[in-house]
Structures are given as structure tokens and as C-alpha cells.
Design an enzyme around this catalytic site. Structure first.
Site, PDB file in Angstrom:
ATOM      1  N   LYS A  70       0.810  -1.285  -0.075  1.00 16.89           N
ATOM      2  CA  LYS A  70       0.085  -0.108   0.018  1.00 16.89           C
ATOM      3  C   LYS A  70       1.049   1.407  -0.065  1.00 16.89           C
ATOM      4  O   LYS A  70       0.656   2.262  -0.682  1.00 16.89           O
ATOM      5  CB  LYS A  70      -1.014   0.105   1.274  1.00 16.89           C
ATOM      6  CG  LYS A  70      -1.833  -1.205   1.327  1.00 16.89           C
ATOM      7  CD  LYS A  70      -2.810  -1.134   2.627  1.00 16.89           C
ATOM      8  CE  LYS A  70      -2.058  -1.209   3.808  1.00 16.89           C
ATOM      9  NZ  LYS A  70      -1.122  -2.304   3.985  1.00 16.89           N
ATOM     10  N   THR A  71       1.759   1.215   0.967  1.00 13.50           N
ATOM     11  CA  THR A  71       2.633   2.492   1.102  1.00 13.50           C
ATOM     12  C   THR A  71       3.524   2.600  -0.229  1.00 13.50           C
ATOM     13  O   THR A  71       3.598   3.762  -0.733  1.00 13.50           O
ATOM     14  CB  THR A  71       3.791   2.338   2.188  1.00 13.50           C
ATOM     15  OG1 THR A  71       2.904   2.189   3.446  1.00 13.50           O
ATOM     16  CG2 THR A  71       4.579   3.556   2.342  1.00 13.50           C
TER      17      THR A  71
ATOM     18  N   ASP B  60       0.295   7.927   5.806  1.00 15.08           N
ATOM     19  CA  ASP B  60       0.516   6.594   5.847  1.00 15.08           C
ATOM     20  C   ASP B  60       0.451   5.905   7.342  1.00 15.08           C
ATOM     21  O   ASP B  60       0.502   6.801   8.134  1.00 15.08           O
ATOM     22  CB  ASP B  60       2.151   6.458   5.632  1.00 15.08           C
ATOM     23  CG  ASP B  60       2.727   5.131   5.172  1.00 15.08           C
ATOM     24  OD1 ASP B  60       1.682   4.276   4.820  1.00 15.08           O
ATOM     25  OD2 ASP B  60       3.713   4.617   5.577  1.00 15.08           O
ATOM     26  N   ASP B  61      -0.250   4.797   6.978  1.00 18.52           N
ATOM     27  CA  ASP B  61      -0.330   4.118   8.602  1.00 18.52           C
ATOM     28  C   ASP B  61      -1.235   4.881   9.266  1.00 18.52           C
ATOM     29  O   ASP B  61      -0.831   5.070  10.639  1.00 18.52           O
ATOM     30  CB  ASP B  61       1.062   3.590   9.252  1.00 18.52           C
ATOM     31  CG  ASP B  61       1.473   2.421   8.544  1.00 18.52           C
ATOM     32  OD1 ASP B  61       0.820   1.772   7.905  1.00 18.52           O
ATOM     33  OD2 ASP B  61       2.744   2.196   8.688  1.00 18.52           O
TER      34      ASP B  61
ATOM     35  N   LYS C 105     -11.804  16.742   5.575  1.00 16.13           N
ATOM     36  CA  LYS C 105     -12.921  17.069   5.043  1.00 16.13           C
ATOM     37  C   LYS C 105     -12.866  18.561   4.755  1.00 16.13           C
ATOM     38  O   LYS C 105     -13.680  19.260   4.275  1.00 16.13           O
ATOM     39  CB  LYS C 105     -14.136  17.047   6.084  1.00 16.13           C
ATOM     40  CG  LYS C 105     -14.522  15.576   6.330  1.00 16.13           C
ATOM     41  CD  LYS C 105     -15.489  15.446   7.787  1.00 16.13           C
ATOM     42  CE  LYS C 105     -16.799  16.282   7.625  1.00 16.13           C
ATOM     43  NZ  LYS C 105     -17.648  16.053   8.579  1.00 16.13           N
TER      44      LYS C 105
ATOM     45  N   LYS D  32       5.072  -7.546  -0.199  1.00 19.45           N
ATOM     46  CA  LYS D  32       6.110  -6.879   0.494  1.00 19.45           C
ATOM     47  C   LYS D  32       6.788  -8.144   1.218  1.00 19.45           C
ATOM     48  O   LYS D  32       8.006  -8.441   1.458  1.00 19.45           O
ATOM     49  CB  LYS D  32       5.972  -5.794   1.522  1.00 19.45           C
ATOM     50  CG  LYS D  32       7.195  -5.228   2.187  1.00 19.45           C
ATOM     51  CD  LYS D  32       6.836  -3.964   2.944  1.00 19.45           C
ATOM     52  CE  LYS D  32       7.879  -3.354   3.904  1.00 19.45           C
ATOM     53  NZ  LYS D  32       7.692  -2.114   4.635  1.00 19.45           N
TER      54      LYS D  32
END
Length: 741
Positions: free
Chosen positions: A550-551, A604-605, A632, A709
């Protein structure tokens, strides 16, 4: 010509007529209207008025008439009747005004329109000479001394009309006769404290706030033309008009300007140019921290000292007071929100109170202009930002491409004139390549390119030397600029590519159609950010198991998007931060992104950012709420932002209602098929053909659900074994993962 003795005017009332007073038996008053006197080899023309209070042989002078003609009391002067050969009539006359006695003044305004009417009624048909001084009484105000500055002769036919409309073109006169319809213009004597109002004023009575030698085309403020025009319209347009006009309209001058924006964008330069443009007293320039003093009351006293000259001049000159400009650099250092500094002595609060009362307190000052500069507008007390104080708030942001080109032209102007800029340097191309560069960074880029060019000629063999002939021919070329762009100057609000290098060290491995579909969806989001107009900002959450890439995918997308501003908001940068510090760090990343036209933030995370721990279900609600607000939050006009979040705890974010805030949620799948495993292993180019065949044959029956990974980690571990055992080792590791993972 007859000798007469200089005497005093018999009365104050007669001295105000601006006539010489003579005995009626000395002159035929029906025939003689004017006399010429000769005093100290100078000739003067006056009107005369008869009075029995003057002895025969004497001629009465008022004090101001004696001073102008230098006629001493009891001295002998030659006097003879005077008649104008061709009667010169005054079409327009300019006189300067000042108080007769410096200890008898007033701040009440003199209405120049009413004064002009009174003047022509009182002195009609009297001669006036350039340089002539006279005493003038108007209403019940203190006496004035008037000095004739200029005369223009009217068309004689104008004497038959009701108002002088036509003047003999460019015809001046040293002496002429005042008519009932002559136009009188009142100027203010230099350094006089008299206050004039009305239409019958000259230029000196209405001094321009713009320096007469100012050239707007040579300001040297690249890319800030629109901002300067807006500031001029709001802050200075009213000051161009006469004070009485502004007062009659009920308009109050703008007293304060706040320039805010990123460092290096030209705030100080803008303030400096405003100071040069204005025809004001010398600006008071002070750095915010210089105001503060450890002794009680001294900080407030320092503020008062800055305003003292303006206060004294306004008391003396009123509406005609000159403009006093005070420039505060780093104003946030002294004007923080009151009550925000717990445990302090309260000095900041009292300094803010003092500044507020001076700018717009009970005793209002109308002759000041305060310019504050800061890159932290959010720290400034809100009372200082209301109308009447620092009401003109102008963001000095990062220059666009057109602005960057102007800044480059300014900083390379000397190089081009000296023929030191190579023909292969295209300023237009450099303007395109310097996205998100501030003005200061562009200036630094030009300096760095110059240093690079000079370094080519430096020979460091034993001792440093430079060839003089080569130095004369030195030119800065495009390679020098490119070297400076790559190695020396990086924009503070640019794409921090170095943050992504660790994330995408191995590139993106397209191991199968599920991943490629997710990748295509992510690319659509980049296009939506660039071209879309309905949703702003665009946000997407990449969710999947640990190690699914994902990262790396988020970093790859951010890098390939080519946005000017790209930043990673990662928990690894906030280790040890308190909740408040973490919120401020996250908010700063978002605030910085808003300064760029096109930005991308990788959050991230997220579960690590909010300190989520499954044991006891603990997390930081403060950070969570901050993230929800920022995700938002609307964007400033003309700004576009892509937010890419990553998480391995989709269900947790859903329970926290954070998942719903993202506009899109894209699942990054794990590797489950043997064919997908083989795609990854083959992509490493580390295993031999026979090893790949062995692996493919032995993983058919292994059931796995593993992130890319993790899979790469297992493959790299297996490659460390003996060449004959690497394939078997990889299969064994994969089986173990299948069992324990």
C-alpha cells in the site's frame, strides 16, 4: 515723486485692508487709486485709503506691509501715483497661508471656499504682487499671513462676466488687480500646522502620498502585481483624495495591512517597496522580538515610542498631518492570542492591548499605517485582524509560472546586460521547471548557477587560481542552472522525493490482474484531481493486509503524478510527539499543501498515527478528530489536493467513522495464486531457470494469502542460502508462512 514719512497704520482695522493709509488732502481720492513707492531701490505698488487720522506728509503702513517692503518707521520714501497702462486683471492667484502668531493657532479647519469669497470682497480692485505678504482675518479664527505665490492674468472681457472662465494662455504677471470674479487658490505654507478644507486648495495644501519620482514600472516585485494593486486599492486610494473630501464622505483611512504567507515569497520586499512609494516620514522598521523587554512596562513603552511622533503631529496638524508608517516584521512574536501562553508573565497580552489601543483606541490616530508581516497568521490575536486595525490582509503566496518568469528576469537582468548569460538559457523553461519555488529560492537558484559557472574556472592544484582571461569570458549556461536545480536549491514547498525513495526502492511489481485493476483506479484519481471540479480535495484510502504494498503504491502514485507539492505524513516522523505536537505537525503539512496549486499528501499508516492499540482498544481521539477535520476541510480558491491514506485496519477505521470520510476506498489485494507468486519471483531476476521450475512445481498445492512485500522478504532471505538450496529454502519459507501466517 514726493517724499513721505513712513508711519504706522492708524488702526488694526485699517491695517487689515491691505492698503497704505494717507491723508485725504495729500491725494485726490477720486482720481488716485494706487501709488508706487520706492524703498531701498525697490519699487512696490499698493492701493491707498484716505484717513484723517494720518498726518499730512505721512503714509501709514501695516506691520506686514513694512516687513515685505522693508520700509522702516520714520524713514523717508518716494511715493507717486500709479496707473496701469493696460489694466491687468487677476484671473487666478495662488496664495500660501500660515498663522500670523505661532502661539495663536487652531486645529479647526479653514474653509478655503468661504475664504476665497471673503478675500475677493475685502480686496477687490486692489493690486497684488508676487511675493507680497498681507494679514488676513477670517471669521473668529486666528489671523493668517498670506503670501502671493503665483498670478495669472485674465482676459479683460472676463471682467464683464460673472466668473473667470478663460485666461490668457500661459501669461503670467508680477502685478495685477483683483476682480470680484478672480479665482483664489489657497496653499498651505511649508511646515505650517494650519488645516485647510474645501475645493479652493492648491497642491501643497493637498500633498500627494505618492512620491513624485516614483515609477510603478520599476518596482521590482516579480509576480506580485495583483497583490500590490489590491493593497493600493484598499489602503491608499482614499489617501489620494483631499482630507476634507474623505471626511465629508465619512470614510476612514485604512490603518493597517497584514502580509502573510510562506517564507521567502516577498513580504518584506513588498513592505519595503510600499515605504519607498509613499511620500511619508521615514518608516519605523522593527522586528517583533525587539519590542519585548524583561523589565515590567518596558515592552509597552517600546510600543508607545513608535507611535509618539504620529500622535504629536496629529495634535499639531490635524487632518493635514503627514503619514507615519510603522513596519513590524515577525509580528506574530508580539501579538499572539491573548491568554494562549499559560504560565507566562502576561507581557505578550499587555503588549497586544497597548498596540490595539494605539491603532484604534479612544484617541484614534488617522495619520498612521501599520504593516505587519508573518508566516503564522494563525498565531495572531483575532482582535488585531478586525476592521479598523490590520483590516487589509493579503496573502503573499508562491508565484505562478508568469510570476516566476518575472522574478527570473529581475534577478538575471544584470547578467544579461553584462552579457554573462548564455544564449542556451531559456528563462521560460526555467520558470516551468521551478514549480513551487518562492522568490527567495529563485534568487538563490541564480546565485547557485553563478557559483557553478565560476567553479569551472577554479584550479585547485597546489594553490587556488583563476585564469583572468577566462574569467572575463565567463558565461552562465543552462547546465549550471540544471546542476543548481538538481543539487543545490530545493523548494521548501516542493515534492520531497527523498521521502519516497525507501518506499519504492524495488519499484512497483505488477503481479496480477487484481493489482493492475487497483493501480488503474488509482491513476484515475490523479486525473480527477487535475481535471475535476466537483470534489475538492480528492481523497482515497488504500487498505489491505500488512505488506501488501500500500505504502509503495501510494508513494509511486505521488511521484508519478508530477504534482509540484508532494509530502508524506508518516508516524515514523512523529515518534515521541505528544498529541498536541502531532496535531500541529499534521496540520502544518496540510497548510503547506494549500499554498501550492496542485498538491498530494500521503497519510501513511493511519492506525499508527492515531496510536491505535487493539489491546483495550486504545487510540488518540485528539489526533483522530484532527485528521477527520483536515480530510473534510475545504481548499482555498484555485487549489487542488489529492490525499492518499493507507491502513491495514479497515474495520477499525470504519468503527471510528474515519473510513466514510474518504471519497474512495481501494482494496490492495494479497497474493493468493501460484501464478502470482511466480510473477513476483521471476521479476526479481535472481533465481536460475531450474530454480524457477522447481519453485513453480512445488508451490502448486500451497495455499497462501501474503502481501507482496512479505513475499519479497521471503525470496530475499532464501537467496542468502547456498546456490543449491535456494529454491528449496524459498518453498520451505512459503510453506511456513502458509501455516503460521
Amino acid at each position: 515723486m514726493v517724499q513721505y514719512t513712513v508711519a504706522k497704520s492708524p488702526s488694526e482695522q485699517l491695517s487689515l485692508t491691505n492698503c497704505l493709509i494717507v491723508n485725504k488732502q495729500d491725494f485726490d481720492m477720486d482720481i488716485v487709486k494706487y501709488v508706487q513707492i520706492e524703498c531701498n531701490s525697490n519699487k512696490f505698488i499698493f492701493g491707498i485709503k484716505g484717513s484723517d487720522s494720518v498726518r499730512r506728509g505721512d503714509i501709514g503702513f501695516g506691520f506686514m506691509q513694512r516687513q515685505w517692503s522693508r520700509a522702516e518707521l520714520n524713514s523717508q520714501i518716494e511715493v507717486k501715483p500709479h496707473a496701469f497702462r493696460s489694466k491687468l486683471l487677476i484671473g487666478s492667484m495662488t496664495v500660501s497661508a500660515d498663522f500670523l502668531q505661532k502661539n495663536k493657532t487652531t486645529q479647526k479647519a479653514y474653509d478655503t471656499d468661504a475664504m476665497a469669497t471673503e478675500f475677493t470682497v475685502s480686496f477687490q480692485n486692489l493690486p497684488f504682487t508676487i511675493g507680497q505678504k498681507m494679514v488676513f482675518s477670517f471669521e473668529d479664527k486666528p489671523y493668517l499671513v498670506l503670501t502671493v505665490k503665483d498670478l495669472e492674468v485674465a482676459d479683460p472681457t472676463a471682467a464683464l462676466g460673472t466668473r473667470v472662465e478663460k485666461k490668457i494662455e500661459a501669461k503670467k504677471a508680477d502685478c495685477a488687480v483683483l476682480m470680484a470674479n478672480s479665482h483664489i487658490i489657497f496653499d498651505k505654507e511649508e511646515n505650517s500646522s494650519i488645516v485647510l478644507k474645501g475645493k479652493a486648495q492648491g497642491r501643497s495644501a493637498m500633498p500627494s502620498i505618492i512620491s513624485p519620482d516614483w515609477d510603478f514600472s520599476k518596482m521590482g516585485i516579480g509576480g506580485l502585481d495583483e497583490e500590490f494593486s489590491a493593497i493600493f486599492r484598499r489602503a491608499f486610494a482614499s489617501r489620494v483624495f483631499p482630507p476634507d473630501v474623505v471626511d465629508s464622505l465619512g470614510i476612514k483611512h485604512v490603518k493597517g495591512i497584514l502580509l502573510y504567507g510562506p517564507p521567502g515569497t516577498g513580504k518584506t520586499l513588498m513592505a519595503r517597496r510600499i515605504g519607498e512609494m509613499l511620500n511619508t516620514r521615514k518608516p519605523e522598521i522593527v522586528n517583533g522580538p525587539e519590542i519585548l523587554n524583561k523589565y515590567v512596562g518596558e515592552s509597552e513603552a517600546n510600543i508607545r515610542k513608535l507611535f509618539t511622533p504620529a500622535i504629536e503631529e496629529q495634535r499639531k496638524s490635524g487632518l493635514n498631518s503627514g503619514l507615519h508608517m510603522i513596519i513590524f516584521d515577525e509580528i506574530d512574536a508580539i501579538c499572539k492570542q491573548r491568554g494562549s501562553m499559560s504560565g507566562s508573565t502576561g507581557v505578550h497580552d499587555t503588549v497586544v492591548n497597548q498596540l490595539l489601543s494605539l491603532i484604534d483606541g479612544v484617541e484614534q490616530l488617522n495619520n498612521i499605517l501599520v504593516i505587519g508581516m508573518t508566516n503564522r497568521k494563525d498565531l495572531i490575536d483575532e482582535a488585531l485582524l478586525r476592521p479598523g486595525r490590520l483590516e487589509v490582509q493579503m496573502e503573499i503566496g508562491l508565484p505562478d509560472e508568469k510570476g516566476r518568469l518575472k522574478i527570473l528576469e529581475i534577478h538575471t537582468n544584470g547578467l544579461r546586460k553584462a552579457d554573462k548569460l548564455s544564449k542556451d538559457v531559456s528563462l521560460e523553461v526555467l520558470a516551468t521547471e521551478t514549480k513551487n519555488f518562492s522568490g527567495a529560492e529563485i534568487e538563490g537558484l541564480v546565485r547557485a548557477a553563478g557559483s557553478s559557472a565560476m567553479n569551472r574556472l577554479v584550479k585547485a592544484v597546489g594553490s587556488v587560481s583563476v585564469d583572468p582571461d577566462a574569467a572575463q569570458k565567463l558565461q552562465i549556461d543552462n547546465d549550471d542552472f540544471q546542476l543548481a536545480l538538481q543539487n543545490d536549491i530545493k523548494p521548501a514547498f516542493g515534492a520531497h522525493i527523498e521521502d519516497f525513495e525507501n518506499f519504492i526502492a524495488n519499484g512497483i511489481i505488477k503481479w496480477g490482474s487484481p493489482f493492475e485493476k487497483a493501480l488503474d483506479d488509482c491513476k484515475l484519481l490523479i486525473q480527477q484531481t487535475r481535471n475535476g471540479a466537483l470534489i475538492s480535495p480528492v481523497s482515497v484510502l488504500l487498505e489491505g493486509c500488512l505488506g501488501s504494498g500500500k505504502t509503495a503504491l501510494a508513494a509511486s502514485l505521488a511521484e508519478t503524478a508530477g504534482f509540484p507539492f508532494v509530502k508524506v505524513c508518516s508516524p515514523e516522523h512523529m515518534i515521541g510527539f505528544t498529541e498536541g505536537a502531532k496535531c500541529q505537525a499534521i496540520k502544518k503539512i496540510f497548510d503547506d499543501a494549500y499554498k501550492s496549486e496542485l498538491s498530494c499528501i500521503v497519510v501513511d499508516d493511519i492506525e499508527r498515527l492515531i496510536d491505535f492499540v487493539p489491546v483495550g482498544l486504545r487510540f488518540s481521539n485528539v489526533v483522530l478528530q484532527a485528521l477527520m477535520v483536515l480530510l473534510k476541510r475545504g481548499l482555498p480558491k484555485g487549489r487542488k489536493l489529492l490525499i492518499i491514506g493507507t491502513t491495514s485496519c479497515r474495520d477499525v477505521l470504519k468503527e471510528m467513522q474515519l473510513l466514510q470520510i474518504f471519497h474512495n476506498v481501494i482494496h490492495i489485494p494479497a497474493i493468493t495464486r501460484p501464478s502470482e507468486i511466480m510473477t513476483v519471483v521471476q521479476g526479481l531476476n535472481q533465481f536460475e531457470e531450474n530454480e524457477l521450475a522447481f519453485i513453480e512445481e512445488n508451490i502448486i498445492n500451497i495455499s497462501v494469502n501474503i502481501g507482496v512485500k512479505k513475499l519479497l522478504g521471503l525470496a530475499e532471505m532464501a537467496l542468502q542460502d547456498d546456490a543449491s538450496a535456494r529454491a528449496q529454502k524459498f518453498v520451505t519459507l512459503l510453506e511456513n508462512w502458509s501455516y503460521f501466517g
